[in-house]
Design a protein around this motif. Structure first.
Motif, PDB file in Angstrom:
ATOM      1  N   GLY A 195      28.432  -1.803 -49.558  1.00 17.76           N
ATOM      2  CA  GLY A 195      28.123  -2.439 -50.847  1.00 17.76           C
ATOM      3  C   GLY A 195      26.667  -2.134 -51.170  1.00 17.76           C
ATOM      4  O   GLY A 195      26.097  -1.178 -50.630  1.00 17.76           O
ATOM      5  N   ASP A 196      26.058  -2.932 -52.019  1.00 21.37           N
ATOM      6  CA  ASP A 196      24.639  -2.718 -52.322  1.00 21.37           C
ATOM      7  C   ASP A 196      23.820  -3.418 -51.240  1.00 21.37           C
ATOM      8  O   ASP A 196      23.956  -4.631 -51.047  1.00 21.37           O
ATOM      9  CB  ASP A 196      24.280  -3.308 -53.697  1.00 21.37           C
ATOM     10  CG  ASP A 196      24.895  -2.496 -54.829  1.00 21.37           C
ATOM     11  OD1 ASP A 196      25.566  -1.478 -54.533  1.00 21.37           O
ATOM     12  OD2 ASP A 196      24.716  -2.872 -55.999  1.00 21.37           O
ATOM     13  N   ILE A 197      22.992  -2.648 -50.560  1.00 15.41           N
ATOM     14  CA  ILE A 197      22.239  -3.222 -49.435  1.00 15.41           C
ATOM     15  C   ILE A 197      21.033  -3.987 -49.968  1.00 15.41           C
ATOM     16  O   ILE A 197      20.206  -3.441 -50.705  1.00 15.41           O
ATOM     17  CB  ILE A 197      21.781  -2.114 -48.460  1.00 15.41           C
ATOM     18  CG1 ILE A 197      23.008  -1.381 -47.904  1.00 15.41           C
ATOM     19  CG2 ILE A 197      20.944  -2.713 -47.326  1.00 15.41           C
ATOM     20  CD1 ILE A 197      22.689  -0.167 -47.072  1.00 15.41           C
TER      21      ILE A 197
ATOM     22  N   SER B 299      32.932  -6.288 -53.195  1.00 19.07           N
ATOM     23  CA  SER B 299      31.702  -6.548 -52.428  1.00 19.07           C
ATOM     24  C   SER B 299      30.780  -7.555 -53.116  1.00 19.07           C
ATOM     25  O   SER B 299      30.112  -8.334 -52.460  1.00 19.07           O
ATOM     26  CB  SER B 299      30.939  -5.244 -52.177  1.00 19.07           C
ATOM     27  OG  SER B 299      30.394  -4.737 -53.381  1.00 19.07           O
ATOM     28  N   HIS B 300      30.709  -7.516 -54.439  1.00 21.32           N
ATOM     29  CA  HIS B 300      29.888  -8.495 -55.160  1.00 21.32           C
ATOM     30  C   HIS B 300      30.186  -8.458 -56.651  1.00 21.32           C
ATOM     31  O   HIS B 300      30.925  -7.599 -57.127  1.00 21.32           O
ATOM     32  CB  HIS B 300      28.398  -8.336 -54.875  1.00 21.32           C
ATOM     33  CG  HIS B 300      27.770  -7.081 -55.403  1.00 21.32           C
ATOM     34  ND1 HIS B 300      28.077  -5.837 -54.924  1.00 21.32           N
ATOM     35  CD2 HIS B 300      26.823  -6.879 -56.361  1.00 21.32           C
ATOM     36  CE1 HIS B 300      27.345  -4.928 -55.553  1.00 21.32           C
ATOM     37  NE2 HIS B 300      26.585  -5.529 -56.443  1.00 21.32           N
ATOM     38  N   ALA B 301      29.590  -9.395 -57.387  1.00 19.52           N
ATOM     39  CA  ALA B 301      30.015  -9.637 -58.769  1.00 19.52           C
ATOM     40  C   ALA B 301      29.348  -8.745 -59.819  1.00 19.52           C
ATOM     41  O   ALA B 301      29.762  -8.767 -60.967  1.00 19.52           O
ATOM     42  CB  ALA B 301      29.766 -11.105 -59.130  1.00 19.52           C
ATOM     43  N   HIS B 302      28.337  -7.977 -59.455  1.00 23.67           N
ATOM     44  CA  HIS B 302      27.713  -7.130 -60.481  1.00 23.67           C
ATOM     45  C   HIS B 302      28.781  -6.263 -61.169  1.00 23.67           C
ATOM     46  O   HIS B 302      29.690  -5.754 -60.514  1.00 23.67           O
ATOM     47  CB  HIS B 302      26.644  -6.220 -59.854  1.00 23.67           C
ATOM     48  CG  HIS B 302      25.296  -6.880 -59.742  1.00 23.67           C
ATOM     49  ND1 HIS B 302      24.389  -6.540 -58.779  1.00 23.67           N
ATOM     50  CD2 HIS B 302      24.712  -7.841 -60.498  1.00 23.67           C
ATOM     51  CE1 HIS B 302      23.295  -7.277 -58.934  1.00 23.67           C
ATOM     52  NE2 HIS B 302      23.463  -8.083 -59.971  1.00 23.67           N
ATOM     53  N   ILE B 303      28.597  -6.092 -62.478  1.00 26.07           N
ATOM     54  CA  ILE B 303      29.616  -5.420 -63.282  1.00 26.07           C
ATOM     55  C   ILE B 303      29.860  -3.973 -62.840  1.00 26.07           C
ATOM     56  O   ILE B 303      30.970  -3.466 -62.944  1.00 26.07           O
ATOM     57  CB  ILE B 303      29.199  -5.495 -64.783  1.00 26.07           C
ATOM     58  CG1 ILE B 303      29.395  -6.938 -65.301  1.00 26.07           C
ATOM     59  CG2 ILE B 303      29.972  -4.530 -65.653  1.00 26.07           C
ATOM     60  CD1 ILE B 303      30.833  -7.432 -65.246  1.00 26.07           C
ATOM     61  N   ASP B 304      28.832  -3.316 -62.307  1.00 30.16           N
ATOM     62  CA  ASP B 304      29.073  -1.934 -61.863  1.00 30.16           C
ATOM     63  C   ASP B 304      29.907  -1.893 -60.574  1.00 30.16           C
ATOM     64  O   ASP B 304      30.221  -0.812 -60.077  1.00 30.16           O
ATOM     65  CB  ASP B 304      27.767  -1.147 -61.728  1.00 30.16           C
ATOM     66  CG  ASP B 304      26.808  -1.715 -60.710  1.00 30.16           C
ATOM     67  OD1 ASP B 304      26.739  -2.953 -60.574  1.00 30.16           O
ATOM     68  OD2 ASP B 304      26.115  -0.931 -60.033  1.00 30.16           O
ATOM     69  N   HIS B 305      30.283  -3.064 -60.064  1.00 29.73           N
ATOM     70  CA  HIS B 305      31.203  -3.151 -58.916  1.00 29.73           C
ATOM     71  C   HIS B 305      32.499  -3.887 -59.260  1.00 29.73           C
ATOM     72  O   HIS B 305      33.516  -3.671 -58.626  1.00 29.73           O
ATOM     73  CB  HIS B 305      30.513  -3.832 -57.721  1.00 29.73           C
ATOM     74  CG  HIS B 305      29.406  -3.001 -57.164  1.00 29.73           C
ATOM     75  ND1 HIS B 305      29.512  -2.298 -55.994  1.00 29.73           N
ATOM     76  CD2 HIS B 305      28.182  -2.711 -57.669  1.00 29.73           C
ATOM     77  CE1 HIS B 305      28.392  -1.615 -55.783  1.00 29.73           C
ATOM     78  NE2 HIS B 305      27.570  -1.852 -56.791  1.00 29.73           N
ATOM     79  N   SER B 306      32.427  -4.793 -60.243  1.00 30.31           N
ATOM     80  CA  SER B 306      33.601  -5.635 -60.546  1.00 30.31           C
ATOM     81  C   SER B 306      34.161  -5.406 -61.953  1.00 30.31           C
ATOM     82  O   SER B 306      35.277  -5.836 -62.252  1.00 30.31           O
ATOM     83  CB  SER B 306      33.193  -7.115 -60.445  1.00 30.31           C
ATOM     84  OG  SER B 306      32.346  -7.468 -61.541  1.00 30.31           O
TER      85      SER B 306
ATOM     86  N   GLY C  59      22.783  -9.577 -48.300  1.00 26.35           N
ATOM     87  CA  GLY C  59      21.467  -9.910 -48.856  1.00 26.35           C
ATOM     88  C   GLY C  59      21.131  -9.358 -50.238  1.00 26.35           C
ATOM     89  O   GLY C  59      19.991  -9.417 -50.662  1.00 26.35           O
ATOM     90  N   HIS C  60      22.130  -8.844 -50.956  1.00 26.11           N
ATOM     91  CA  HIS C  60      21.829  -8.206 -52.254  1.00 26.11           C
ATOM     92  C   HIS C  60      21.756  -9.234 -53.384  1.00 26.11           C
ATOM     93  O   HIS C  60      20.733  -9.324 -54.064  1.00 26.11           O
ATOM     94  CB  HIS C  60      22.890  -7.143 -52.513  1.00 26.11           C
ATOM     95  CG  HIS C  60      22.852  -6.518 -53.859  1.00 26.11           C
ATOM     96  ND1 HIS C  60      21.744  -5.853 -54.337  1.00 26.11           N
ATOM     97  CD2 HIS C  60      23.792  -6.439 -54.839  1.00 26.11           C
ATOM     98  CE1 HIS C  60      22.020  -5.406 -55.559  1.00 26.11           C
ATOM     99  NE2 HIS C  60      23.231  -5.755 -55.886  1.00 26.11           N
ATOM    100  N   ILE C  61      22.821  -9.988 -53.585  1.00 28.79           N
ATOM    101  CA  ILE C  61      22.805 -11.105 -54.551  1.00 28.79           C
ATOM    102  C   ILE C  61      23.659 -12.235 -53.974  1.00 28.79           C
ATOM    103  O   ILE C  61      24.306 -12.063 -52.940  1.00 28.79           O
ATOM    104  CB  ILE C  61      23.357 -10.736 -55.955  1.00 28.79           C
ATOM    105  CG1 ILE C  61      24.797 -10.215 -55.853  1.00 28.79           C
ATOM    106  CG2 ILE C  61      22.451  -9.765 -56.670  1.00 28.79           C
ATOM    107  CD1 ILE C  61      25.541 -10.214 -57.177  1.00 28.79           C
TER     108      ILE C  61
ATOM    109  N   ALA D  22      16.472  -5.574 -56.099  1.00 30.12           N
ATOM    110  CA  ALA D  22      17.449  -6.205 -55.189  1.00 30.12           C
ATOM    111  C   ALA D  22      18.036  -5.187 -54.224  1.00 30.12           C
ATOM    112  O   ALA D  22      18.801  -5.527 -53.340  1.00 30.12           O
ATOM    113  CB  ALA D  22      18.565  -6.848 -55.994  1.00 30.12           C
ATOM    114  N   HIS D  23      17.686  -3.915 -54.428  1.00 28.39           N
ATOM    115  CA  HIS D  23      18.186  -2.862 -53.539  1.00 28.39           C
ATOM    116  C   HIS D  23      17.129  -2.519 -52.520  1.00 28.39           C
ATOM    117  O   HIS D  23      15.952  -2.332 -52.865  1.00 28.39           O
ATOM    118  CB  HIS D  23      18.477  -1.586 -54.337  1.00 28.39           C
ATOM    119  CG  HIS D  23      19.736  -1.661 -55.136  1.00 28.39           C
ATOM    120  ND1 HIS D  23      20.951  -1.295 -54.626  1.00 28.39           N
ATOM    121  CD2 HIS D  23      19.956  -2.068 -56.400  1.00 28.39           C
ATOM    122  CE1 HIS D  23      21.869  -1.459 -55.552  1.00 28.39           C
ATOM    123  NE2 HIS D  23      21.298  -1.927 -56.640  1.00 28.39           N
ATOM    124  N   GLY D  24      17.542  -2.381 -51.281  1.00 20.94           N
ATOM    125  CA  GLY D  24      16.614  -1.927 -50.259  1.00 20.94           C
ATOM    126  C   GLY D  24      16.111  -0.524 -50.568  1.00 20.94           C
ATOM    127  O   GLY D  24      16.817   0.265 -51.193  1.00 20.94           O
TER     128      GLY D  24
HETATM  129 ZN   LIG Z   1      24.637  -4.841 -57.272  1.00 23.92          ZN
END
Ligand SMILES: [Zn+2]
Length: 469
Positions: free
Chosen positions: A187-189, A61-68, A162-164, A408-410
C-alpha cells in the motif's frame, strides 16, 4: 499464481493489482481511480481493464480515492463479491466515495457545458450515489493484524502502515495445490514520527513484495522542521505580504495534520491574528472520523486529546461546509489561511481559490503533498509561468511553495527502512508500483544495492508468473 498490474503502473494513481490463482480465483488489491492525468484521466477510469463480474474479492489498503475510487464503478459493472477493509477505512470510504460521486456530477456538468458549445460528445459520471450505496453494502470490516479468509486458498492480514487513518499493508498467504506463497502488498508506505498517525508496523517475511515507489528518488529534508516551515509561510504571507495563504490538501490526512500543527503553533502563541478556513465539506466529516478513531493516532496526539478534547478545533479556525460561504472567502480581500481539497489542486474548491488568487503576488500557494506532474498542482510546483484554470489562462504571480517534509509518503530512506523487515535473499521477486517511471528506475537501483535481486517495474496490464524459490 499470476500477478497482473491493472493500474498505478509507471504512474502514481489508479492502484489495482490482480492476484490470480490456477483455479481462476481472482483477488484485486485496491481499486483506485486515476487522478490528475489530464485528458486521459476520464478514459482510463471509464474503461474497466477487467470484467468485474469475474473477481472473487477486493482487498482495500486505504481510503484514498486513488486506491478506492473505482470500487463503485466495478460494482456498477457487476462485481458482487466482498470488499475487505479495516473499520476506519470503511468509515472514511463512506464519505470519500459519496464525495467522489458528487464531484464527478459537478465536474461532468461543468465540462459538458463547455462541450455543448463545441458540439463534442458529452461525458457521463462514472458512477452515482446509488452505486456508492451498493458498493458500501458489500464491505466487510476486518480488524488489523487478524488473519481472514479472502477466497478459497487466499488468506490475508492487514498490517498498519502509518500512511493515513486505517491504512494498512496487505499480507497474503496463498495456498495452491503445488505451491504455497506469501505476498506483501505495501500500500502507501507511511512515515515514522509524523504529527498524527502511529508509525508503520513491521510486516512478516514475504516471497513476493509489491511495493509503492512515489518518492523512490527523494529524501524529505530532515533539516527543515515541517512546523517551522509552516509557521514561516504563515508569517511571511499573512503578516508581511498581507495576502492569502492557500494550502491545497487531501481532505483526509493532510488536512487534519495541518490543522493539528496550526493548533499547536497557536497554543505556543506563535500564530498571528488570522482567520483560518478549512474549506472542504469532506474534511469536516473526515475530521470527525479521525477523532472517533483516536486510538489509531500517535502517543503525542493522544496526550493532547487527554488534556484538550479537540486537537482539530480552536478559536481562529472555521470549518466551511456551504458553497456560498466558500465563495465569500474568494471575494474577501482580508489576509487568511485557506486549507482546501484537492491536494493536487485539480478539482474541488481549492481550484476556485487558486483561480481567484493566483495573479496576485501577495498570495502564497503552499503545497504539502504529492501532485501528478500533469495536474494543476504539479504544473505550479514545476514552476510553470502560466496555467489554464477552468479554461482561462492565468499568470502565476502568487508565490508557490512546497513543504515536502509534510508528505504522508515515506521517502526512499523510509521505504527502505520499512523493507528492512524483509530478508532480500528470501524475496523471490519485487514489483514496483505507484510511482513515476523515472523515479522507479532510481528506486530500482537502490533496492538492488540493498540485495533485492529480482526487481521489476511492470507496464500497465503486464502479467507476471513469479517463481518462488
Ligand atoms: Zn494514499
Amino acid at each position: 499464481m499470476k500477478l497482473k498490474f491493472l493500474g498505478a503502473a509507471k504512474t502514481v494513481t489508479g492502484s489495482k493489482t490482480l492476484v490470480e490463482l490456477w483455479d481462476n480465483t481472482r483477488v484485486l488489491l485496491d481499486c483506485g481511480m486515476y487522478q490528475g492525468l489530464g485528458k486521459d484521466t476520464y478514459t482510463l477510469n471509464s474503461e474497466t481493464p477487467i470484467d468485474p463480474k469475474t473477481l472473487s474479492a477486493i482487498v482495500l489498503s486505504h481510503a484514498h480515492i486513488d486506491h478506492s475510487g473505482l470500487i463503485p464503478k466495478f460494482v456498477k459493472d457487476g462485481f458482487e463479491g466482498k470488499i475487505f477493509a479495516t473499520e476506519a477505512t470503511f468509515a472514511l470510504c463512506e464519505i470519500m466515495l459519496q464525495d467522489s460521486a458528487f464531484i464527478q456530477q459537478a465536474d461532468v456538468r461543468y465540462s459538458n457545458k463547455r462541450k455543448n458549445r463545441t458540439g463534442a460528445a458529452a461525458y457521463e459520471p462514472i458512477y452515482n450515489n446509488s452505486d456508492v450505496e451498493q458498493a458500501l453494502s458489500q464491505f466487510e470490516i476486518i480488524k488489523e493484524n487478524e488473519k481472514f479468509k479472502v477466497a478459497e486458498g487466499v488468506e490475508a492480514t492487514f498490517i498498519p502502515n502509518g500512511h493515513i487513518l486505517g491504512s494498512a499493508a496487505i499480507y497474503l498467504e496463498i495456498d495452491e495445490i503445488k505451491e504455497q506463497s506469501t505476498i506483501l502488498y505495501t500500500g502507501d508506505i507511511g512515515r515514522y514520527n509524523t504529527a498524527l498517525i502511529k508509525d508503520p508496523e513491521c510486516p512478516p517475511q514475504a516471497d513476493i513484495v509489491i511495493c509503492e515507489s512515489t518518492y523512490g528518488d527523494r529524501l524529505h529534508d530532515r533539516t527543515l522542521d515541517a512546523e517551522q516551515e509552516l509557521l514561516s509561510a504563515v508569517i511571511h504571507t499573512i503578516q508581511e505580504k498581507k495576502g492569502k495563504l492557500i494550502i491545497p490538501a487531501f481532505s483526509l490526512g493532510r488536512t487534519q495534520e495541518i490543522v493539528f500543527t496550526l493548533n499547536k503553533l497557536d497554543l505556543y502563541g506563535l500564530l498571528p491574528n488570522v482567520k483560518i478556513f478549512v474549506d472542504s465539506p469532506l474534511a469536516v466529516d473526515a475530521t470527525q472520523i479521525t477523532k472517533y478513531f483516536s486510538h489509531l493516532l500517535n502517543p503525542e496526539v493522544k496526550r493532547f486529546i487527554a488534556s484538550r478534547p479537540d486537537p482539530f478545533g480552536f478559536n481562529k479556525l472555521k470549518y466551511v461546509k456551504k458553497k456560498e460561504d466558500s465563495q465569500k472567502i474568494n471575494d474577501s480581500k482580508e489576509p487568511c489561511i485557506i486549507i482546501s481539497a484537492s491536494g493536487m489542486a485539480d478539482a474541488g474548491r481549492v481550484k476556485h481559490h487558486i483561480y481567484h488568487a493566483i495573479e496576485n503576488p501577495k498570495n502564497t500557494i503552499l503545497f504539502v503533498g504529492y501532485a501528478e506532474p500533469l495536474s494543476l498542482g504539479g504544473k505550479l510546483q514545476n514552476g510553470d509561468q502560466t496555467v489554464t484554470i477552468f479554461g482561462d489562462e492565468k499568470k502565476v504571480l502568487a508565490e508557490i511553495k512546497v513543504i515536502s517534509s509534510m508528505s504522508a509518503h515515506g521517502d526512499f530512506k523510509e521505504m527502505m527502512d520499512y523493507l528492512k523487515c524483509q530478508n532480500p535473499e528470501k524475496v523471490s521477486a519485487m514489483y514496483l508500483v505507484h510511482g513515476e517511471y523515472k523515479v522507479q528506475k532510481a528506486f530500482h537501483k537502490k533496492l538492488k544495492n540493498l540485495g533485492f535481486q529480482k526487481v521489476f517495474i511492470p507496464n500497465l496490464e503486464e502479467t507476471f508468473v513469479p517463481t518462488i524459490h
